[in-house]
Design an enzyme around this catalytic site. Sequence first.
Site, short mmCIF file in Angstrom:
data_model
loop_
_atom_site.label_atom_id
_atom_site.label_comp_id
_atom_site.label_asym_id
_atom_site.label_seq_id
_atom_site.Cartn_x
_atom_site.Cartn_y
_atom_site.Cartn_z
N GLN A 121 0.83 -1.20 0.00
CA GLN A 121 0.00 0.00 0.00
C GLN A 121 0.87 1.25 0.00
OE1 GLN A 121 -2.26 0.45 3.63
NE2 GLN A 121 -3.85 1.65 2.64
N TYR A 165 0.37 4.78 0.64
CA TYR A 165 -0.50 5.85 1.14
C TYR A 165 0.31 6.92 1.89
CZ TYR A 165 -5.21 4.05 0.05
OH TYR A 165 -6.35 3.66 -0.59
N SER A 166 0.73 6.58 3.11
CA SER A 166 1.38 7.58 3.97
C SER A 166 2.68 8.10 3.37
CB SER A 166 1.67 6.98 5.34
OG SER A 166 0.49 6.66 6.03
N SER A 170 3.86 -1.37 4.24
CA SER A 170 3.88 -2.72 4.81
C SER A 170 4.24 -3.75 3.73
CB SER A 170 2.50 -3.07 5.39
OG SER A 170 2.15 -2.17 6.40
N GLU A 185 -9.71 -1.89 5.10
CA GLU A 185 -8.55 -2.09 5.97
C GLU A 185 -8.94 -2.00 7.44
OE1 GLU A 185 -4.03 -0.33 6.72
OE2 GLU A 185 -5.47 0.86 5.58
N GLU A 212 -7.34 8.96 16.87
CA GLU A 212 -7.84 10.33 16.84
C GLU A 212 -8.58 10.61 15.53
OE1 GLU A 212 -4.78 9.85 19.81
OE2 GLU A 212 -4.79 9.39 17.66
#
Length: 402
Positions: free
Chosen positions: A136, A138-139, A171, A253, A385
């Site tokens: 993935q 993404y970040s 990951s 996910e 959060e």
Amino acid sequence: MATQLEPEARENADVFREEVRQFLAEKFPEELKGKGLSMGGIEGREKETPAQKAWREAMGERGWGTPTWPKEYGGGGLNRKQAAILNEELARAGAYNPIGGMGVMMFGPTLLEYGSEAQKQEHIPPICRGEIRWCQGYSEPNAGSDLANLQTMAEDKGDHYLVNGQKTWTSGGQWADKCFAIVRTDRSDKHKGISFLLIDMDSPGVEVRPITMISGTSPFCETFFTDVKVPKENLVGEEGQGWTIGKRLLQHERTNLSGAAPGGRGGGSLADIAKKYGKVNADGTLADPVLRDRIADFEIRWTSFLHTARRAVEESKAQGGVSEISSALKKLGTKLGQERAEMTIEIMGLQGLGWEGEGFSPVELAGVRAWLYGKATTIYGGSTEIQNNVIAKRVLGMLDHQ
């Protein structure tokens, strides 16, 4: 009251159950009994034993690794009742589903919803057979919780995109064959400028650097893209639709991270662990009444969560797929998982604090690493959060005060 099956449906269920039992008797290697799928199926195939390979191929041929996915793409084509029977018989035989990873957990369900027919035909069957590993993208270093701030750029070059940028916390990046990534195709709009792109990890210009975690493992990577050419046909959906598709994938996910998905939580019971490391009464009960109450309290809360989560997942599927309720499941499920890991270490006492050496069993050492690794679960997939914000706005309907 439980729903009663009609005689014909009951008979068909019995026939299918017998089919599964015969399949397991013929195909499941005895040496794999009681074992599971390491790292969710993202590790390299070079670690796969002949028995593991044979079991993966047998399940993949039937499509039972992805039991409810459409048969025309290599899935099992099973209904929910049949899928439940399959899971029951796998558990009864001490077997496990050998086909997993991010292709199954996240990308596959998303592609089935948003991908073109050509993309489904190309990518779904290898996932169903467990032949391909996805990671993935993404970040980024400056786009974690504020994911829409991502800056990895995919520049339109006519018949391809030219990708430049960096992803982090990828990951399984060092083992993956392909990456599903959200990238920027337009800098003029924060959300509408994001697109969903599929990138071959062996493409020139792709570099991965594993990150060693506190648990001692390196399941995450930094991933760098330098002038990486990506064919236009690897765009999922349309340009600018990436934020919508990416959010949908995150719902899949979060459901899996919560433990709400089938097989979401492994390991023996806390009571069994406590009996092994603590004092036991003559009748086989734990001698410590306080610990006994704590374990009972946890198991009641976990079981309540699991039943509620499964019901919510089924309701979401009936309405067309996963929903924002996945944020609530992820928030609670990951917290319960951390609580269980901490209780396990506490019950083991000094034997639960080993890192290496002959004085500790493999199970004890694995428990320590699982406890430390689990600290990340309330962060990745969207921190607690962030889930609170999603729950407040999209589940409870609360709006920001102006």
